[in-house]
Design a protein around this motif. Structure first.
Motif, mmCIF file in Angstrom:
data_model
loop_
_atom_site.group_PDB
_atom_site.id
_atom_site.type_symbol
_atom_site.label_atom_id
_atom_site.label_comp_id
_atom_site.label_asym_id
_atom_site.label_seq_id
_atom_site.Cartn_x
_atom_site.Cartn_y
_atom_site.Cartn_z
ATOM 1 N N ASN A 133 0.830 -1.205 0.000
ATOM 2 C CA ASN A 133 0.000 0.000 0.000
ATOM 3 C C ASN A 133 0.866 1.258 0.000
ATOM 4 O O ASN A 133 0.577 2.221 -0.705
ATOM 5 C CB ASN A 133 -0.949 0.006 1.195
ATOM 6 C CG ASN A 133 -1.905 1.159 1.148
ATOM 7 O OD1 ASN A 133 -2.627 1.337 0.169
ATOM 8 N ND2 ASN A 133 -1.912 1.959 2.193
ATOM 9 N N GLU A 134 1.939 1.226 0.776
ATOM 10 C CA GLU A 134 2.851 2.369 0.840
ATOM 11 C C GLU A 134 3.468 2.648 -0.533
ATOM 12 O O GLU A 134 3.549 3.796 -0.959
ATOM 13 C CB GLU A 134 3.939 2.089 1.874
ATOM 14 C CG GLU A 134 4.743 3.306 2.260
ATOM 15 C CD GLU A 134 5.694 2.996 3.384
ATOM 16 O OE1 GLU A 134 6.847 2.599 3.102
ATOM 17 O OE2 GLU A 134 5.285 3.147 4.555
ATOM 18 N N ARG A 135 3.885 1.602 -1.215
ATOM 19 C CA ARG A 135 4.460 1.786 -2.555
ATOM 20 C C ARG A 135 3.435 2.352 -3.528
ATOM 21 O O ARG A 135 3.759 3.210 -4.347
ATOM 22 C CB ARG A 135 5.002 0.466 -3.099
ATOM 23 C CG ARG A 135 6.360 0.117 -2.559
ATOM 24 C CD ARG A 135 6.944 -1.025 -3.359
ATOM 25 N NE ARG A 135 8.281 -1.306 -2.908
ATOM 26 C CZ ARG A 135 9.192 -1.947 -3.623
ATOM 27 N NH1 ARG A 135 8.896 -2.377 -4.831
ATOM 28 N NH2 ARG A 135 10.384 -2.160 -3.148
ATOM 29 N N ILE A 136 2.216 1.868 -3.451
ATOM 30 C CA ILE A 136 1.162 2.356 -4.343
ATOM 31 C C ILE A 136 0.901 3.843 -4.077
ATOM 32 O O ILE A 136 0.822 4.647 -5.017
ATOM 33 C CB ILE A 136 -0.128 1.522 -4.167
ATOM 34 C CG1 ILE A 136 0.091 0.102 -4.706
ATOM 35 C CG2 ILE A 136 -1.302 2.190 -4.874
ATOM 36 C CD1 ILE A 136 -1.019 -0.868 -4.342
ATOM 37 N N GLU A 137 0.785 4.217 -2.808
ATOM 38 C CA GLU A 137 0.535 5.619 -2.458
ATOM 39 C C GLU A 137 1.703 6.512 -2.862
ATOM 40 O O GLU A 137 1.492 7.627 -3.355
ATOM 41 C CB GLU A 137 0.249 5.752 -0.960
ATOM 42 C CG GLU A 137 -1.032 5.081 -0.520
ATOM 43 C CD GLU A 137 -2.261 5.631 -1.227
ATOM 44 O OE1 GLU A 137 -2.349 6.867 -1.399
ATOM 45 O OE2 GLU A 137 -3.133 4.833 -1.606
ATOM 46 N N GLN A 138 2.933 6.056 -2.663
ATOM 47 C CA GLN A 138 4.101 6.843 -3.058
ATOM 48 C C GLN A 138 4.121 7.058 -4.567
ATOM 49 O O GLN A 138 4.438 8.148 -5.034
ATOM 50 C CB GLN A 138 5.392 6.139 -2.633
ATOM 51 C CG GLN A 138 5.672 6.195 -1.168
ATOM 52 C CD GLN A 138 6.876 5.342 -0.790
ATOM 53 O OE1 GLN A 138 7.298 4.455 -1.527
ATOM 54 N NE2 GLN A 138 7.427 5.598 0.383
ATOM 55 N N TYR A 139 3.775 6.028 -5.306
ATOM 56 C CA TYR A 139 3.794 6.156 -6.761
ATOM 57 C C TYR A 139 2.713 7.125 -7.230
ATOM 58 O O TYR A 139 2.940 7.922 -8.138
ATOM 59 C CB TYR A 139 3.610 4.799 -7.438
ATOM 60 C CG TYR A 139 3.809 4.894 -8.929
ATOM 61 C CD1 TYR A 139 5.085 4.950 -9.466
ATOM 62 C CD2 TYR A 139 2.717 4.981 -9.787
ATOM 63 C CE1 TYR A 139 5.279 5.080 -10.830
ATOM 64 C CE2 TYR A 139 2.897 5.109 -11.152
ATOM 65 C CZ TYR A 139 4.183 5.162 -11.669
ATOM 66 O OH TYR A 139 4.370 5.302 -13.014
ATOM 67 N N LYS A 140 1.535 7.071 -6.619
ATOM 68 C CA LYS A 140 0.462 8.004 -6.992
ATOM 69 C C LYS A 140 0.884 9.446 -6.724
ATOM 70 O O LYS A 140 0.551 10.352 -7.483
ATOM 71 C CB LYS A 140 -0.816 7.704 -6.207
ATOM 72 C CG LYS A 140 -1.551 6.481 -6.676
ATOM 73 C CD LYS A 140 -2.786 6.260 -5.815
ATOM 74 C CE LYS A 140 -3.514 4.992 -6.186
ATOM 75 N NZ LYS A 140 -4.670 4.749 -5.296
ATOM 76 N N LYS A 141 1.615 9.641 -5.637
ATOM 77 C CA LYS A 141 1.995 10.985 -5.227
ATOM 78 C C LYS A 141 3.196 11.513 -6.010
ATOM 79 O O LYS A 141 3.157 12.626 -6.532
ATOM 80 C CB LYS A 141 2.313 10.979 -3.733
ATOM 81 C CG LYS A 141 2.652 12.314 -3.154
ATOM 82 C CD LYS A 141 2.926 12.207 -1.664
ATOM 83 C CE LYS A 141 3.362 13.543 -1.113
ATOM 84 N NZ LYS A 141 3.792 13.418 0.281
ATOM 85 N N ASP A 142 4.280 10.731 -6.089
ATOM 86 C CA ASP A 142 5.548 11.217 -6.644
ATOM 87 C C ASP A 142 5.998 10.515 -7.918
ATOM 88 O O ASP A 142 7.058 10.834 -8.452
ATOM 89 C CB ASP A 142 6.676 11.037 -5.615
ATOM 90 C CG ASP A 142 6.385 11.727 -4.299
ATOM 91 O OD1 ASP A 142 5.728 12.771 -4.312
ATOM 92 O OD2 ASP A 142 6.831 11.199 -3.255
ATOM 93 N N LYS A 143 5.251 9.507 -8.356
ATOM 94 C CA LYS A 143 5.658 8.667 -9.494
ATOM 95 C C LYS A 143 6.951 7.918 -9.206
ATOM 96 O O LYS A 143 7.686 7.528 -10.099
ATOM 97 C CB LYS A 143 5.817 9.491 -10.775
ATOM 98 C CG LYS A 143 4.563 10.188 -11.216
ATOM 99 C CD LYS A 143 3.501 9.210 -11.608
ATOM 100 C CE LYS A 143 2.258 9.934 -12.093
ATOM 101 N NZ LYS A 143 1.063 9.163 -11.898
ATOM 102 N N SER B 114 8.701 5.085 -5.932
ATOM 103 C CA SER B 114 8.424 4.347 -4.696
ATOM 104 C C SER B 114 9.725 3.806 -4.125
ATOM 105 O O SER B 114 10.736 3.733 -4.813
ATOM 106 C CB SER B 114 7.430 3.203 -4.942
ATOM 107 O OG SER B 114 7.991 2.228 -5.771
#
Length: 106
Positions: free
Chosen positions: A24-34, A36
């Motif tokens: 989940n953390e990786r998914i959220e980081q990617y959504k935010k900053d592209k 992870s």
């Protein structure tokens, strides 16, 4: 015996929680900053996660087991980006529960 069943259940649960938390953390980081985190950044974050009051129960299981869950997640992402597999999925209680203890087997 009952004590072994409890210990196995703790390992299954902790591995699932760690894997799902960092997926989940990786998914959220990617959504935010592209971007992870990789395995090493998440392994450091795992240490901090175990120190949180609501997650102290993660200390009850073997630390190498939790680190291997992160390695498995990292491998899943590498395979996805090399078009060898689908996007990593969250682990479920209802499906196959596994964990690995790297120093002594599976």
């Amino acid at each position: 015996n009952a004590a072994q069943e409890i210990l196995l259940a703790k390992h299954f649960g902790c591995v699932r929680v760690v894997y799902n938390h960092f997926l989940n953390e990786r998914i959220e980081q990617y959504k935010k900053d592209k971007k992870s985190d990789n395995y090493h950044a998440q392994a450091l974050a795992l240490t901090q996660l175990k120190k949180k009051e609501d997650r102290t129960w993660l200390k009850e299981v073997n630390s190498q087991t939790l680190q291997f869950a992160l390695k498995s997640l990292d491998t899943a992402f590498v395979n996805f980006f090399k078009n060898r597999s689908e996007f990593p999925r969250f682990k479920s209680k209802r499906h196959k529960n596994t964990f690995t203890v790297p120093q002594s087997g599976r």
